[in-house]
Design a protein around this motif. Structure first.
Motif, PDB file in Angstrom:
ATOM      1  N   TRP A 287     -13.370  24.053 -28.813  1.00 33.02           N
ATOM      2  CA  TRP A 287     -14.252  23.575 -27.735  1.00 33.02           C
ATOM      3  C   TRP A 287     -15.268  24.279 -27.720  1.00 33.02           C
ATOM      4  CZ3 TRP A 287     -15.703  26.416 -23.477  1.00 33.02           C
ATOM      5  CH2 TRP A 287     -16.460  25.917 -22.421  1.00 33.02           C
ATOM      6  N   VAL A 296     -17.195  18.415 -21.567  1.00 38.28           N
ATOM      7  CA  VAL A 296     -15.816  18.458 -21.413  1.00 38.28           C
ATOM      8  C   VAL A 296     -15.455  19.709 -20.484  1.00 38.28           C
ATOM      9  CG1 VAL A 296     -13.608  18.854 -22.735  1.00 38.28           C
ATOM     10  CG2 VAL A 296     -15.470  17.477 -23.626  1.00 38.28           C
ATOM     11  N   LYS A 301      -7.854  20.912 -21.069  1.00 35.71           N
ATOM     12  CA  LYS A 301      -7.582  20.620 -22.316  1.00 35.71           C
ATOM     13  C   LYS A 301      -6.258  21.712 -22.694  1.00 35.71           C
ATOM     14  CE  LYS A 301     -10.322  20.386 -25.658  1.00 35.71           C
ATOM     15  NZ  LYS A 301     -10.057  18.920 -25.926  1.00 35.71           N
TER      16      LYS A 301
END
Length: 737
Positions: A287, A296, A301
């Motif tokens: 990430w 994001v 996640k």
């Protein structure tokens, strides 16, 4: 030919200063200091067309950018509904507050302050965050809750430049503390600014804050960083955090995998925390390196993201590697600090290597992380040896930590050849250290019974202490055994071959020792001719080995065949090779003994001619040094009024380079005819250093970032630093240097 003058800028007409923010006028193209034209660095990004004070009367005020959205870092982008929300924007913060998360009570360990100790964490491990509602018993000392941001300005200083984060853009800029204070007290704040990196160890506020005992006692920097380290000591234990409502810091791991202590003095902060599992760390690295990271939300996640609300008066301790984001739900002031420790060495190393792969700027990494790992490895080796000698099993976390250290140390040592940013301390022998650590680990693996590592320590059961400080308190005899072991190791290693700088250092110490004289009044007394020395020179029965009169060597009985009264001593004395150099203690004892024999008129012992030549009484110690003959030759030290030349006609610098190894007592010149006429004339000059060996005056200060990539090669820096200190001290204290 005159040099061109530096160009001048701004209304103040000063030259360019890289440390000051400047803005360019879009009309006249001149540059102006932001402080001179009242434009802050974080405001400059909002200006579309800038008009300087000279152009503004004719063309009007500057043109500002037009806002087109509230969910993008670049608010000038057109809002067509297709681009996702970015972290830190006002839309993002509202959505974050409406999200649901797992309760922080699932991971928080609420404990009384007096129970949070190094002994407890070593016994039970430290895998989850610890919360303390009352700081009593922690050893933590802070200002009263009435302490305001205005008070921070008074004790730190309004002119201190600080890093400020523009939350909506997630971009940092610099501004003076007093400007942030003005912003903070505005009734309407045009932006959300956050201060999270104000380290105040070098300010008066440091006296008002004492870090928790557990952080102080476990900190690598506080326990293992040597006072004589070439690298500057890292200061990361005292931070002041001042955030306004809706300030947000995106998910991150603290630099070097450090553990963190936070205390909310007033206000409130919300932590969004994620466990540092193998899977989560891999996701975090992917990430962090993705191009759309800000679009994001990392909490989506992973399996679980925990929401922990830290209210006023609460202290939070976060262990190694925990991934977390922070939202300031209301205006808040907090204090905190970072520290490395022995409990999670493997995780700390993994976080550091991740930072390297992500190419994290040095400014956002733990200062000299590799250097402190070398210091820690050296100390842990001592601890393991002491435990083995006492037949005490080391704790599992120590064995695992040393095991985790060995591989990175090998990698860093190999990388030292190809990269100029070596952080191997000069007084550490890295190859031997790695070998010894590997040997201790192998011994623990193959041995059984009492030498098997233990998993917990506890307060009972007769377990052995885990830290060196505890070991010394429990058994003072360990210090004697440690000293004996170090002596054995030195004997096994044999004498260390000194480097050229170390030889030069020994020579400089010897020369400066000879230059030590009494007060200035005694020096003035040397202008009087000593009749005693003249009488001694005329007495053929004298036992003095070296006699000087009126600045000339008139008798030298130290070497065979040199007893003529008028022959000057040749500068080319015998040199001892590098491998035959004596230790400083032996050299000092021998030179002191020989000086005593010289004073008493004693005869030279056979086999000591070279040592006597290097430890003779200085030529300037003669009372006749200030005689008229010497003053006549004050402007030259070599016959011919030219610089010293060797027998081939080389300059003094070239002659220096043509010599062999340096002797400890004096710089040797070639035994040429010119050297025969060498006169020790100038009483105010010490033996010169070769130009390449001289140290520059007013050298730049060493900072955490300044030495990156500029540090000398291993084995050179410490000797050079010591030599510089020697010369600096004698420059202020001595008369002739």
């Amino acid at each position: 030919m005159a040099m061109a003058a530096a160009p001048l800028y701004c209304v103040c007409r000063q030259s360019y200063d890289v440390s000051r923010f400047m803005i360019e006028c879009d009309l006249c193209n001149d540059w102006f200091h932001g402080s001179c034209v009242q434009v802050e660095e974080h405001h400059a990004v909002d200006i579309d067309v800038y008009h300087c004070p000279n152009c503004e009367p004719q063309h009007g005020p500057s043109l500002m950018k037009k806002r087109n959205n509230w969910h993008r870092h670049d608010y000038t982008e057109q809002d067509d509904g297709t681009k996702p929300v970015q972290a830190g924007t006002s839309v993002f913060v509202k959505e974050l507050q409406n999200r649901t998360f797992a309760s922080g009570d699932e991971i928080l360990q609420w404990m009384p302050g007096e129970q949070v100790t190094q002994r407890y964490l070593e016994s039970h491990g430290w895998q989850y965050p610890i919360a303390v509602s009352n700081m009593e018993g922690l050893g933590l000392r802070l200002p009263q809750p009435s302490f305001s941001v205005k008070d921070v300005e008074q004790v730190v200083g309004g002119d201190k430049v600080i890093d400020v984060i523009d939350v909506a853009r997630q971009a940092d800029s610099k501004m003076k503390l007093k400007e942030f204070i003005k912003y903070y007290y505005k009734p309407h704040r045009p932006k959300v600014l956050n201060v999270i990196s104000l380290e105040f160890s070098d300010t008066k506020m440091a006296d008002q804050v004492v870090v928790p005992d557990v952080a102080q006692n476990m900190s690598w920097v506080e326990n293992y960083w040597p006072d004589d380290s070439f690298f500057p000591k890292p200061f990361v234990q005292k931070y002041c955090l001042m955030g306004v409502k809706n300030s947000y810091t995106d998910f991150h791991i603290d630099f070097g995998g450090t553990s963190v202590w936070y205390h909310v003095l007033w206000g409130e902060k919300i932590f969004y925390m994620i466990k540092p599992t193998q899977a989560n760390l891999a996701l975090y690295e992917a990430w962090s390196s993705s191009p759309n990271q800000s679009e994001v939300f990392f909490g989506d996640k992973v399996d679980k993201c925990y929401k922990c609300v830290v209210q006023q008066g609460t202290t939070l301790l976060i262990p190694t590697g925990w991934i977390h984001a922070v939202l300031t739900s209301q205006d808040c002031m907090a204090f905190g600090g970072n520290f490395l420790h022995n409990l999670n060495i493997g995780m700390q190393l993994r976080c550091y290597e991740m930072e390297r792969r992500l190419k994290t700027p040095d400014l956002f990494k733990f200062p000299y992380f590799e250097a402190i790992c070398w210091y820690v490895a050296k100390n842990l080796l001592e601890t393991l040896k002491e435990l083995r000698e006492d037949n005490c099993p080391p704790q599992t976390y120590l064995v695992e930590g040393v095991n985790a250290l060995i591989s990175p140390l090998k990698t860093w040592l190999k990388r030292e050849v190809t990269e100029p940013t070596s952080e191997v301390p000069d007084h550490i022998r890295p190859n031997r250290l790695i070998k010894e650590l590997t040997k201790e680990i192998r011994y623990l693996e193959v041995s059984g019974g009492t030498n098997k590592p233990v998993k917990s320590q506890g307060s009972g059961g007769g377990q052995c202490p885990a830290t060196r400080s505890t070991l010394e308190r429990v058994c003072p005899a360990r210090q004697a055994r440690r000293a004996a072991r170090r002596l054995r190791e030195q004997q096994e290693l044999g004498p260390k071959v000194p480097s050229n700088l170390e030889i030069l250092e020994l020579h400089t110490r010897e020369v400066l020792r000879r230059l030590e004289v009494g007060p200035l009044e005694e020096v003035r007394g040397f202008n009087m001719v000593s009749t005693a020395s003249a009488a001694a020179a005329e007495n053929p029965d004298t036992h003095l080995r070296l006699t000087l009169h009126n600045g000339r060597i008139i008798r030298d009985a130290r070497r065979p065949g040199s007893s003529t009264a008028s022959s000057p001593v040749k500068a080319g004395s015998e040199r001892s090779s590098v491998g035959q150099l004596k230790s400083r203690e032996e050299m000092k004892m021998e030179s002191d003994q020989e000086r005593q024999h010289s004073t008493m008129g004693g005869e030279e012992e056979p086999g000591h001619l070279n040592e006597a030549a290097t430890s003779q009484e200085p030529w300037w110690s003669s009372p006749s040094r200030g005689s008229p003959e010497c003053r006549e030759q004050h402007q030259r030290c070599v016959v011919g009024d030219k610089s010293p030349m060797d027998s081939q006609g080389n300059s003094s610098s070239e002659a220096w380079d043509n010599q062999g190894p340096l002797s400890l007592g004096a710089l040797s010149h070639d035994a040429s005819p010119e050297a025969d006429n060498y006169q020790y004339c100038d009483p105010s000059m010490s033996p010169p250093l070769h130009p390449s060996k001289r140290h520059t005056s007013n050298s730049p200060p060493v900072s955490n970032q300044a030495t990156k990539g500029k540090r000398p090669k291993k084995g050179m820096a410490t000797a050079k630093q010591r030599l510089g200190k020697i010369l600096k001290m004698n420059r202020h204290n001595g008369v002739f240097v």
